[in-house]
Each structure stands twice: as structure tokens, then as C-alpha cells.
Design a protein around this motif. Structure first.
Motif, short mmCIF file in Angstrom:
data_model
loop_
_atom_site.label_atom_id
_atom_site.label_comp_id
_atom_site.label_asym_id
_atom_site.label_seq_id
_atom_site.Cartn_x
_atom_site.Cartn_y
_atom_site.Cartn_z
N ARG A 1 19.55 -2.38 5.02
CA ARG A 1 20.50 -2.40 3.91
C ARG A 1 20.15 -1.27 2.95
NH1 ARG A 1 23.15 -7.67 3.73
NH2 ARG A 1 22.27 -8.95 5.40
N LEU A 2 21.10 -0.31 2.82
CA LEU A 2 20.88 0.86 1.98
C LEU A 2 22.04 1.02 1.01
CD1 LEU A 2 19.84 3.46 4.73
CD2 LEU A 2 18.31 2.10 3.28
N GLY A 3 21.72 1.39 -0.23
CA GLY A 3 22.76 1.66 -1.20
C GLY A 3 23.39 3.02 -1.03
N ALA B 1 17.70 0.37 -2.57
CA ALA B 1 18.87 0.51 -3.45
C ALA B 1 19.49 1.89 -3.33
CB ALA B 1 18.46 0.24 -4.89
N GLY B 2 18.75 2.88 -2.80
CA GLY B 2 19.26 4.23 -2.64
C GLY B 2 19.46 4.59 -1.18
N SER B 3 19.32 5.87 -0.87
CA SER B 3 19.53 6.37 0.48
C SER B 3 18.21 6.35 1.26
CB SER B 3 20.08 7.80 0.41
OG SER B 3 19.15 8.64 -0.27
N ALA B 4 18.27 6.75 2.54
CA ALA B 4 17.07 6.80 3.37
C ALA B 4 17.11 8.04 4.25
CB ALA B 4 16.95 5.55 4.23
N ASP B 5 16.07 8.87 4.13
CA ASP B 5 15.88 10.02 5.00
C ASP B 5 14.69 9.70 5.89
OD1 ASP B 5 15.46 12.42 6.24
OD2 ASP B 5 15.25 13.61 4.42
N LEU B 6 14.98 9.30 7.12
CA LEU B 6 13.94 8.79 8.02
C LEU B 6 13.66 9.83 9.10
CD1 LEU B 6 15.19 5.10 8.33
CD2 LEU B 6 13.71 6.13 6.58
N SER B 7 13.11 10.97 8.68
CA SER B 7 12.88 12.07 9.62
C SER B 7 11.78 11.75 10.62
CB SER B 7 12.54 13.35 8.86
OG SER B 7 11.36 13.17 8.07
N GLY B 8 10.88 10.83 10.28
CA GLY B 8 9.82 10.47 11.21
C GLY B 8 10.20 9.38 12.18
N GLY B 9 11.44 8.91 12.10
CA GLY B 9 11.89 7.84 12.98
C GLY B 9 11.52 6.48 12.43
N ALA B 10 12.22 5.46 12.93
CA ALA B 10 11.96 4.11 12.42
C ALA B 10 12.39 3.07 13.43
CB ALA B 10 12.70 3.88 11.10
N VAL C 1 24.02 -2.61 -2.54
CA VAL C 1 22.67 -3.14 -2.35
C VAL C 1 21.94 -3.10 -3.69
CG1 VAL C 1 20.48 -2.89 -1.12
CG2 VAL C 1 22.62 -2.33 0.05
N PRO C 2 21.74 -4.24 -4.34
CA PRO C 2 21.00 -4.25 -5.61
C PRO C 2 19.52 -3.98 -5.37
CG PRO C 2 21.53 -6.48 -4.91
CD PRO C 2 22.21 -5.57 -3.94
N ASP C 3 18.79 -3.73 -6.44
CA ASP C 3 17.35 -3.49 -6.36
C ASP C 3 16.67 -4.67 -5.67
OD1 ASP C 3 14.65 -3.03 -6.72
OD2 ASP C 3 14.71 -3.11 -8.90
N PRO C 4 16.12 -4.45 -4.49
CA PRO C 4 15.53 -5.59 -3.77
C PRO C 4 14.28 -6.14 -4.46
CG PRO C 4 15.06 -3.54 -2.62
CD PRO C 4 16.04 -3.21 -3.70
N CYS C 5 13.52 -5.30 -5.13
CA CYS C 5 12.30 -5.75 -5.78
C CYS C 5 12.57 -6.46 -7.10
CB CYS C 5 11.35 -4.58 -6.00
SG CYS C 5 11.06 -3.55 -4.54
N PHE D 1 23.80 -2.15 6.92
CA PHE D 1 24.73 -1.97 5.80
C PHE D 1 24.33 -0.67 5.10
CE2 PHE D 1 24.44 -6.38 6.82
CZ PHE D 1 25.71 -6.93 6.61
N VAL D 2 25.16 0.34 5.18
CA VAL D 2 24.83 1.67 4.67
C VAL D 2 25.92 2.09 3.69
CG1 VAL D 2 24.34 4.06 5.26
CG2 VAL D 2 23.63 2.23 6.82
N GLY D 3 25.52 2.43 2.47
CA GLY D 3 26.49 2.76 1.43
C GLY D 3 26.89 4.22 1.40
N GLY D 4 26.83 4.92 2.52
CA GLY D 4 27.19 6.33 2.58
C GLY D 4 27.31 6.79 4.02
N ASP D 5 27.17 8.10 4.24
CA ASP D 5 27.28 8.66 5.58
C ASP D 5 26.09 8.22 6.44
OD1 ASP D 5 29.51 9.96 4.61
OD2 ASP D 5 28.47 11.88 4.31
#
Length: 405
Positions: free
Chosen positions: A153-155, A137-146, A211-215, A172-176
Motif C-alpha cells: 500500500r503506497l500513497g 504514505a509516499g512513493s516507493a523506489d525499489l531499485s534493489g528489488g523486493a 494511504v494514511p501514515d501507517p505509523c 494499492f498504489v497511488g500513482g504510476d
């Protein structure tokens, strides 16, 4: 019968003191090893000598969910569409990996439908290897790679650093979007967001991304383990199998407990030695207090048997432990009212449902089944999602839940 019962209890107590061999939790004379459903009766607490309240496998277990009796398998199927879902954000300082299998052997496993969800942001210094989709539902900082096998899907925004982030489907990314990000499908971002030159996608579409709360931790109705345990304390089938409510209160020698179909109650489990629950039908075992494990808690399930293990308190396991039924986790549902603390590298096989508590595994864990928790803090984690969870309600006439993609 009372004299014989007293003698059996004295002998069982002697075995506990010596710790010389594995013991079976004492049953009424003639009940140990008896096939489930070999007698009938009311089975209410205090009905000494009464037969079990069910026959054979018994009816599917139903749980009180906000005043409505619901099929336990259907509740699990609805809430556990993700391999791992955190009601709060997800912090992965070490590698997190998910894949899937089907404990029934009917569906192909591997990559697909092993999704990960978070109710807020994701921060991953460790590598993510997701055998399905990633929803947050929020952002993602994936510094370790993915590596995300299906959709992302990110809010909020998506940030990658030196290690690439690869998405096997649409994103689907809700920001930069910044850093080395490769999207096999289409990248959807809001108007006005920045997509840096390092980002590669088959196409970019600018539109609103929500992106609503997936859980769905706040919107789904969840069972209350403490209330379920209290109700089971008032009415259960313990007398039908000669089970004392404190039978596993102090376990100092390897111990086995046979459970036919029915509902059973214990005050607590405190085990310094291995405990095996041998389940022969559809059973519910409610524990009012805490479960403390310094030995394994293994569950064996006859064909068609299921166990709903309800823990009103918390679960703590120390050392390298096995908890549950790794070969058939969809048939072991673990409903926890408090926290789950795994203080060693633990192998878990269950549908672990703890939306009100925190699951902590600082040394890491390997889980077969699924995990829904209020908060997750862990080292390296591998989750093998059991696709059979999705069809848990079919036995009650409830269609299978759709997988997350």
C-alpha cells in the motif's frame, strides 16, 4: 544497619576498582537474591528500609500518556503493529528483512504479520524481503528489488528497475507503476495513472487510493520518557531494595542488578563492562539521562516478569553488543526520549519505542521484537517481529491489537 550498609558499599567499591569478578549491585542487608514481594511498605524515595510496594509479580505497569494512566503493554500493542515503522521516510541502502515469531510459543511464526511501515516515501537500493505487508504514505523506489509476502500500500508511485518487485497479495498504489512488478492479487491504481507493460497483476482496478501514515506518529498518544523519568525520580522503590540512583553510573566490572516488582530510578547508565538486569516481577526502571554501553546490557526475565526500561536521554552502544532480551522481547519495552545509536553490529531484543528520535545502525543490526522510530538510518537490518507484542494489553483487560496484513 547503617554501619553494615557502609561496609557493604566499601567492599562493592573495592570490587569495582579491581574489576576481578562479577558483582551484584549492592542491596540492603538481606535483600540480595530475596524473592520479590517478601515485605510490604510505601516504597517512596527516601524511605530507607521500606519494603517493596507490591507483591509477587505485581500489578501491570502503567504509564502516564498525556495525563492518562495507560497499561504499558496496551500502549505498546497499539503502537507496534509493525515489525519496523519509521515516522519519516525509509531509506534502505542495504538489505532489509523481516519475519515473525511468537515468544510465548502459542502462535506460528515465519511469514505473515511482519509488516514494514513508513510515514513518507521508501527508497531501497538494497533488497527488501518483507515477511508481511509494506505500507508507505509516499512513493516507493525499489531499485534493489523486493519480495513483499502480503499486501503493498503506497500513497504515491511505485518504481522498480532491473530487479523484480513481487507482491504476494493485493497492491494499492497511488500513482504510476513502472518496471518489473508482479502482483499476485489485484492492482489498485487511481484513474489516469500509468501502468507500464512490464507490470503483471491478476487484475487492475482503477479507483482512488489513499494511504494514511501507517505509523500514526502524529496522531497516536505517546509516553514522554523524560517526564516519566522525572516522576519516577520523585517517587520510587529504590530504598526498598537498597538501590542507589547512581549505582550504574560508572560500571567497570561485570555487574548484575536484581529487580522485583515496582518502580526504580537511576540517573544514568555508563557501562564499560557487561550489565545484567535480572527481573523477577513487573518492573519499571527509569533512567533520567543517557545510556552508554561498551559492554552488553542483557535482561533476564522470570516467567511472567516484564520490564519497562524508560530512558529520558539517548542510548549509545559501541562494538558488537547484546541489548535486551532476544528470547522474550515482547516483555521488555524500551521507551527512549532521544536517539539510539548502535555503532557496531548489535543484537537487540526489545520493543523499541523512539518516535521522537533517530535510530542509527550504520553497521547493521538484528532485532527481535519491533522498532518504531522518528527516523531510521541503518545498514543491513533483520527484524524478527514478536507476535506476542499484539497481546501485551490482555493482562490489563485490553483486547489484543489486530495484526497488519
Amino acid at each position: 544497619m547503617k554501619r553494615a550498609l557502609a561496609i557493604r558499599r566499601a567492599l562493592a567499591g573495592l570490587l569495582l576498582l579491581t574489576g576481578a569478578c562479577t558483582r551484584d549491585v549492592e542491596l540492603l542487608p538481606g535483600r540480595a537474591g530475596a524473592p520479590p514481594g517478601d515485605a510490604a511498605g510505601d516504597g517512596a524515595a527516601g524511605d530507607a528500609g521500606a519494603g517493596p510496594a507490591c507483591l509477587g509479580l505485581g500489578e501491570p505497569i502503567r504509564l502516564d500518556v498525556r495525563g492518562t494512566e495507560e497499561c504499558a503493554g496496551a500502549v505498546a500493542a497499539r503502537a507496534h503493529r509493525y515489525a519496523l515503522c519509521s515516522c519519516a521516510g525509509l531509506d534502505a541502502p542495504q538489505p532489509l528483512r523481516t519475519d515473525s515469531f511468537d515468544s510465548t510459543g502459542l502462535l506460528p511464526g515465519g511469514v505473515g504479520a511482519a509488516a514494514v511501515g513508513a510515514g513518507a516515501s521508501v527508497s531501497a537500493a538494497g533488497a527488501l524481503t518483507i515477511g508481511g505487508a509494506l505500507y508507505a504514505a509516499g512513493s516507493a523506489d525499489l531499485s534493489g528489488g523486493a519480495g513483499v509476502a502480503e499486501s503493498l500500500r503506497l500513497g504515491g508511485e511505485l518504481a522498480a528497475e532491473a530487479v523484480p518487485v513481487e507482491v504476494g497479495g493485493d497492491a494499492f498504489v497511488g500513482g504510476d507503476v513502472s518496471g518489473p512488478v508482479a502482483v499476485t492479487g489485484t492492482l489498485h491504481v487511481p484513474l489516469g495513472s500509468t501502468v507500464e507493460p512490464e507490470v503483471a497483476a491478476a487484475a487492475v482496478v482503477r479507483e482512488a487510493v489513499i494511504v494514511p501514515d501507517p505509523c500514526a506518529c502524529a496522531t497516536l498518544a505517546h509516553p514522554d520518557p523524560a517526564a516519566l523519568a522525572a516522576a519516577t525520580a520523585a517517587r520510587n522503590d529504590d530504598a526498598a531494595i537498597g538501590l542507589a540512583s547512581d549505582a550504574l553510573g560508572v560500571v567497570v566490572a561485570p555487574t548484575a542488578l536484581d529487580l522485583p516488582c515496582g518502580r526504580f530510578y537511576l540517573t544514568a547508565i555508563d557501562a564499560a563492562a557487561p550489565v545484567t538486569l535480572r527481573v523477577h516481577g513487573r518492573a519499571l526502571l527509569a533512567v533520567a539521562g543517557d545510556v552508554a554501553l561498551r559492554g552488553d546490557l542483557a535482561v533476564t526475565l522470570d516467567p511472567g516478569a516484564e520490564l519497562d526500561l524508560v530512558v529520558g536521554g539517548s542510548i549509545t552502544a559501541t562494538g558488537e553488543r547484546v541489548l535486551g532480551a532476544p528470547a522474550a522481547p515482547a516483555r521488555l519495552r524500551l521507551w527512549v526520549g532521544g536517539e539510539v545509536t548502535l555503532e557496531g553490529r548489535t543484537t537487540v531484543g526489545a520493543v523499541v519505542h523512539a518516535p521522537r528520535g533517530r535510530v542509527s545502525a550504520p553497521q547493521g543490526a538484528e532485532l527481535s521484537g519491533s522498532l518504531l522510530a522518528g527516523e531510521i538510518t541503518a545498514g543491513a537490518v533483520t527484524v524478527h517481529y514478536d507476535l506476542a507484542i499484539l497481546s501485551g494489553g490482555v493482562v490489563c483487560g485490553v483486547p489484543a491489537s489486530p495484526a497488519v496484513h
